[in-house]
Design an enzyme around this catalytic site. Structure first.
Site, PDB file in Angstrom:
ATOM      1  N   TYR A  38       0.859  -1.191   0.000  1.00 30.56           N
ATOM      2  CA  TYR A  38       0.000   0.000   0.000  1.00 30.56           C
ATOM      3  C   TYR A  38       0.893   1.238   0.000  1.00 30.56           C
ATOM      4  O   TYR A  38       0.849   2.076   0.888  1.00 30.56           O
ATOM      5  CB  TYR A  38      -0.937  -0.040   1.229  1.00 30.56           C
ATOM      6  CG  TYR A  38      -2.240   0.680   1.000  1.00 30.56           C
ATOM      7  CD1 TYR A  38      -3.209   0.143   0.161  1.00 30.56           C
ATOM      8  CD2 TYR A  38      -2.497   1.911   1.609  1.00 30.56           C
ATOM      9  CE1 TYR A  38      -4.415   0.808  -0.062  1.00 30.56           C
ATOM     10  CE2 TYR A  38      -3.702   2.579   1.393  1.00 30.56           C
ATOM     11  CZ  TYR A  38      -4.650   2.017   0.557  1.00 30.56           C
ATOM     12  OH  TYR A  38      -5.854   2.679   0.341  1.00 30.56           O
ATOM     13  N   ALA A 101      12.314  -4.072  -4.751  1.00 32.31           N
ATOM     14  CA  ALA A 101      13.281  -4.727  -3.850  1.00 32.31           C
ATOM     15  C   ALA A 101      12.550  -5.586  -2.816  1.00 32.31           C
ATOM     16  O   ALA A 101      12.977  -6.713  -2.516  1.00 32.31           O
ATOM     17  CB  ALA A 101      14.146  -3.677  -3.163  1.00 32.31           C
ATOM     18  N   HIS A 124       5.081  -4.207 -13.141  1.00 32.26           N
ATOM     19  CA  HIS A 124       6.414  -3.928 -13.667  1.00 32.26           C
ATOM     20  C   HIS A 124       6.995  -5.265 -14.119  1.00 32.26           C
ATOM     21  O   HIS A 124       6.773  -6.286 -13.460  1.00 32.26           O
ATOM     22  CB  HIS A 124       7.268  -3.353 -12.534  1.00 32.26           C
ATOM     23  CG  HIS A 124       8.448  -2.539 -12.983  1.00 32.26           C
ATOM     24  ND1 HIS A 124       8.665  -2.157 -14.274  1.00 32.26           N
ATOM     25  CD2 HIS A 124       9.482  -2.026 -12.270  1.00 32.26           C
ATOM     26  CE1 HIS A 124       9.777  -1.448 -14.345  1.00 32.26           C
ATOM     27  NE2 HIS A 124      10.295  -1.352 -13.150  1.00 32.26           N
ATOM     28  N   GLY A 153       0.761   6.071  -9.297  1.00 27.58           N
ATOM     29  CA  GLY A 153      -0.485   5.592  -8.704  1.00 27.58           C
ATOM     30  C   GLY A 153      -1.341   6.740  -8.207  1.00 27.58           C
ATOM     31  O   GLY A 153      -2.578   6.649  -8.181  1.00 27.58           O
ATOM     32  N   GLU A 212      11.829   6.518 -17.003  1.00 23.78           N
ATOM     33  CA  GLU A 212      11.895   7.261 -15.723  1.00 23.78           C
ATOM     34  C   GLU A 212      13.302   7.828 -15.477  1.00 23.78           C
ATOM     35  O   GLU A 212      13.449   8.904 -14.889  1.00 23.78           O
ATOM     36  CB  GLU A 212      11.419   6.387 -14.556  1.00 23.78           C
ATOM     37  CG  GLU A 212      12.304   5.217 -14.221  1.00 23.78           C
ATOM     38  CD  GLU A 212      11.580   4.078 -13.510  1.00 23.78           C
ATOM     39  OE1 GLU A 212      10.337   4.038 -13.508  1.00 23.78           O
ATOM     40  OE2 GLU A 212      12.283   3.203 -12.954  1.00 23.78           O
ATOM     41  N   GLU A 244      11.308  31.143 -16.644  1.00 26.16           N
ATOM     42  CA  GLU A 244      11.704  30.863 -18.022  1.00 26.16           C
ATOM     43  C   GLU A 244      12.085  29.390 -18.210  1.00 26.16           C
ATOM     44  O   GLU A 244      12.219  28.929 -19.339  1.00 26.16           O
ATOM     45  CB  GLU A 244      12.885  31.785 -18.383  1.00 26.16           C
ATOM     46  CG  GLU A 244      13.027  32.105 -19.845  1.00 26.16           C
ATOM     47  CD  GLU A 244      11.761  32.684 -20.493  1.00 26.16           C
ATOM     48  OE1 GLU A 244      11.206  32.005 -21.373  1.00 26.16           O
ATOM     49  OE2 GLU A 244      11.336  33.794 -20.133  1.00 26.16           O
TER      50      GLU A 244
HETATM   51  N1  LIG Z   1       5.003   4.244  -7.927  1.00 28.03           N
HETATM   52  C1  LIG Z   1       4.250   4.155  -9.012  1.00 28.03           C
HETATM   53  O1  LIG Z   1       3.352   4.962  -9.232  1.00 28.03           O
HETATM   54  C2  LIG Z   1       4.429   3.019  -9.992  1.00 28.03           C
HETATM   55  C3  LIG Z   1       3.972   3.158 -11.317  1.00 28.03           C
HETATM   56  C4  LIG Z   1       3.982   2.043 -12.169  1.00 28.03           C
HETATM   57  C5  LIG Z   1       4.491   0.837 -11.692  1.00 28.03           C
HETATM   58  N2  LIG Z   1       4.980   0.739 -10.418  1.00 28.03           N
HETATM   59  C6  LIG Z   1       5.435  -0.559  -9.939  1.00 28.03           C
HETATM   60  O2  LIG Z   1       4.478  -0.997  -8.962  1.00 28.03           O
HETATM   61  C7  LIG Z   1       5.150  -1.734  -7.921  1.00 28.03           C
HETATM   62  C8  LIG Z   1       4.912  -1.052  -6.581  1.00 28.03           C
HETATM   63  O3  LIG Z   1       5.563   0.208  -6.603  1.00 28.03           O
HETATM   64  P1  LIG Z   1       5.268   1.346  -5.530  1.00 28.03           P
HETATM   65  O4  LIG Z   1       6.020   2.547  -5.988  1.00 28.03           O
HETATM   66  O5  LIG Z   1       3.813   1.443  -5.299  1.00 28.03           O
HETATM   67  O6  LIG Z   1       5.981   0.723  -4.248  1.00 28.03           O
HETATM   68  P2  LIG Z   1       6.442   1.447  -2.907  1.00 28.03           P
HETATM   69  O7  LIG Z   1       7.892   1.723  -2.927  1.00 28.03           O
HETATM   70  O8  LIG Z   1       5.518   2.592  -2.660  1.00 28.03           O
HETATM   71  O9  LIG Z   1       6.212   0.274  -1.836  1.00 28.03           O
HETATM   72  C9  LIG Z   1       5.006  -0.452  -1.771  1.00 28.03           C
HETATM   73  C10 LIG Z   1       4.861  -1.156  -0.454  1.00 28.03           C
HETATM   74  O10 LIG Z   1       5.958  -2.005  -0.176  1.00 28.03           O
HETATM   75  C11 LIG Z   1       6.026  -2.112   1.213  1.00 28.03           C
HETATM   76  N3  LIG Z   1       7.354  -2.614   1.613  1.00 28.03           N
HETATM   77  C12 LIG Z   1       8.566  -2.049   1.336  1.00 28.03           C
HETATM   78  N4  LIG Z   1       9.557  -2.819   1.867  1.00 28.03           N
HETATM   79  C13 LIG Z   1       8.941  -3.872   2.455  1.00 28.03           C
HETATM   80  C14 LIG Z   1       9.409  -5.022   3.151  1.00 28.03           C
HETATM   81  N5  LIG Z   1      10.708  -5.240   3.315  1.00 28.03           N
HETATM   82  N6  LIG Z   1       8.494  -5.910   3.622  1.00 28.03           N
HETATM   83  C15 LIG Z   1       7.177  -5.694   3.440  1.00 28.03           C
HETATM   84  N7  LIG Z   1       6.667  -4.649   2.777  1.00 28.03           N
HETATM   85  C16 LIG Z   1       7.537  -3.749   2.304  1.00 28.03           C
HETATM   86  C17 LIG Z   1       5.749  -0.706   1.732  1.00 28.03           C
HETATM   87  O11 LIG Z   1       5.243  -0.766   3.049  1.00 28.03           O
HETATM   88  C18 LIG Z   1       4.702  -0.231   0.750  1.00 28.03           C
HETATM   89  O12 LIG Z   1       3.411  -0.455   1.242  1.00 28.03           O
HETATM   90  C19 LIG Z   1       6.620  -1.798  -8.347  1.00 28.03           C
HETATM   91  O13 LIG Z   1       6.783  -2.960  -9.123  1.00 28.03           O
HETATM   92  C20 LIG Z   1       6.778  -0.558  -9.225  1.00 28.03           C
HETATM   93  O14 LIG Z   1       7.855  -0.649 -10.125  1.00 28.03           O
HETATM   94  C21 LIG Z   1       4.962   1.804  -9.570  1.00 28.03           C
HETATM   95  C1  LIG Z   2       5.550   6.617 -12.260  1.00 25.67           C
HETATM   96  C2  LIG Z   2       6.608   5.908 -13.084  1.00 25.67           C
HETATM   97  C3  LIG Z   2       7.888   6.746 -13.131  1.00 25.67           C
HETATM   98  O1  LIG Z   2       6.103   5.789 -14.410  1.00 25.67           O
HETATM   99  C4  LIG Z   2       6.867   4.458 -12.612  1.00 25.67           C
HETATM  100  O2  LIG Z   2       7.521   3.766 -13.623  1.00 25.67           O
HETATM  101  C5  LIG Z   2       7.605   4.302 -11.313  1.00 25.67           C
HETATM  102  O3  LIG Z   2       8.538   3.486 -11.260  1.00 25.67           O
HETATM  103  O4  LIG Z   2       7.235   4.938 -10.328  1.00 25.67           O
HETATM  104 MG   LIG Z   3       9.055   2.511 -13.038  1.00 24.27          MG
HETATM  105 MG   LIG Z   4       6.615   3.990 -15.360  1.00 24.17          MG
END
Ligand SMILES: NC(=O)c1ccc[n+]([C@@H]2O[C@H](COP(=O)([O-])OP(=O)(O)OC[C@H]3O[C@@H](n4cnc5c(N)ncnc54)[C@H](O)[C@@H]3O)[C@@H](O)[C@H]2O)c1
Ligand SMILES: CC(C)(O)[C@@H](O)C(=O)O
Ligand SMILES: [Mg+2]
Ligand SMILES: [Mg+2]
Length: 348
Positions: A38, A101, A124, A153, A212, A244
């Site tokens: 989350y 990770a 991903h 998100g 990114e 600018e």
């Molecule tokens: N951030 C984005 O908007 C975005 C966009 C597209 C794709 N993604 C992909 O979606 C996935 C989630 O990304 P995110 O940015 O939402 O993740 P995030 O870094 O926000 O982490 C998500 C969750 O991981 C939990 N977490 C972290 N370390 C932990 C551990 N050791 N044990 C248990 N829980 C742990 C955190 O509590 C958090 O709720 C990834 O694969 C990312 O590449 C993210």
């Molecule tokens: C939002 C992004 C950059 O598109 C995503 O790829 C991420 O890793 O957070």
């Molecule tokens: Mg990404």
């Molecule tokens: Mg992306």
């Protein structure tokens, strides 16, 4: 699946007309979707799915700020909010939205609950594509699918609430049940995508890491900073340099090319600007293309993934990232930005 012509190239896409929400709900009516994590994507995807009428639960570590955020967002402990392991056990579709990770660290737990016929969903291609480095190798009798929203998100949720949609790619790595296509597309529609375009896990992760690090975040930060510095070094005020470099870009010109394309932005600027920009586009392109080529190579050979795994697996990675973001926020350029934003009439 609709075939669409993109500037002369045909692609498979799925639109909401072709796969409406009613069809998505029917497809997933017997599924429990467990959204694990989350952070940023977890809230966006789970809340959109919930508001769209799907059967969703959330799995998150209890002793965490994200757990409290989930409760504040209306997820109920013991009913729709669980510890990660319990959510994995309850879900028939496991949306693996921990940080890339953390997905490595929690994989043994998730794998235990991937019983035959379930689906494992990623946003991903990272974990699967770099499997030698992540150890994420799913059992053969589950579907392995991907919906990758092309944006934050936070934007996915915001655009959903505005009645809009963020585009996503989708992919199938493993179709064990014969239902993987319907499942992945139904989920893509359910999380609030605009349209869905087809990819595979490798192309998703290569393009995403490039984007990114490139134009979406890293390159634009470097480019804007370079121009700001040159203006400041030549005696321009922070206000002039920031307006600018950034404010005009985000408030005036970017909305124009978002609306009707780069040529539309040009058409709404002076002929002086048009002549000069068309002339200087070439040198900027030529200076940066080798950097993009180097970046893509580093992504394709796995070095970028390894760097990300190594740094984001450290226990204090959050504190280290926060320190770098604080330095960015406190720099003259972004302090200027804070004042400029405050001065926008709509913020007064
Ligand atoms: N951030 C984005 O908007 C975005 C966009 C597209 C794709 N993604 C992909 O979606 C996935 C989630 O990304 P995110 O940015 O939402 O993740 P995030 O870094 O926000 O982490 C998500 C969750 O991981 C939990 N977490 C972290 N370390 C932990 C551990 N050791 N044990 C248990 N829980 C742990 C955190 O509590 C958090 O709720 C990834 O694969 C990312 O590449 C993210
Ligand atoms: C939002 C992004 C950059 O598109 C995503 O790829 C991420 O890793 O957070
Ligand atoms: Mg990404
Ligand atoms: Mg992306």
């Amino acid at each position: 699946m609709a075939k669409m012509n993109f500037g002369g190239v045909e692609e498979n896409v799925v639109t909401r007309d072709e796969f409406p929400l009613s069809k998505a709900l029917e497809t997933l009516k017997n599924e429990t979707i467990a959204v694990i994590g989350y952070g940023v994507q977890g809230p966006g995807q789970s809340l959109n799915l919930r508001d769209n009428g799907f059967n969703v639960i959330v799995g998150q570590r209890k002793e965490s700020k994200s757990w409290d955020k989930a409760v504040a967002d209306g997820w109920v402990p013991g009913e729709t909010l669980f510890e990660i392991e319990e959510a994995c056990q309850r879900g028939t579709i496991i949306q693996y939205l921990l940080s890339d990770a953390a997905q490595i660290a929690l994989w043994p737990t998730v794998k235990r609950h991937l019983t035959p016929g379930k689906a494992l969903y990623f946003s991903h291609g990272f974990g699967i594509t770099y499997k030698e480095r992540t150890g994420i190798i799913p059992p053969a009798d589950v579907d392995v699918i991907l919906v990758a929203p092309k944006g934050s998100g936070t934007s996915l949720r915001k655009m959903f609430l505005e009645g809009r949609g963020l585009n996503s790619s989708y992919a199938i790595f493993q179709d064990a049940t014969g239902k993987a296509y319907d499942r992945v597309v139904a989920l893509g529609i359910g999380v609030g995508s605009g349209y869905l375009f087809e990819t595979d896990f490798k192309r998703e992760v290569y393009s995403d890491l490039t984007g990114e690090r490139g134009t979406l975040m890293g390159a634009i930060q470097g480019l804007l900073l370079a121009q700001y510095e040159v203006l400041r070094e030549n005696g321009h005020t922070p206000s002039e340099a920031f307006n600018e470099t950034v404010e005009e870009l985000t408030q005036s010109l970017m909305p124009l090319f978002a609306e009707k394309g780069m040529d539309w932005m040009y058409a709404n600027c002076s002929t002086t600007a048009q002549r000069g920009a068309l002339d200087w586009m070439g040198p900027f392109h030529d200076a940066t293309k080798p950097v993009f080529e180097k970046l893509y190579k580093e992504v394709a050979n796995g070095n970028e993934a390894q760097r990300s795994i190594d740094s984001n697996s450290q226990p204090d990675y959050r504190e280290k990232l926060e320190a770098e973001l604080t330095a960015l926020r406190e720099s003259e350029m972004w302090q200027t930005g804070a004042v400029v934003r405050k001065l926008r009439p709509e913020n007064n």
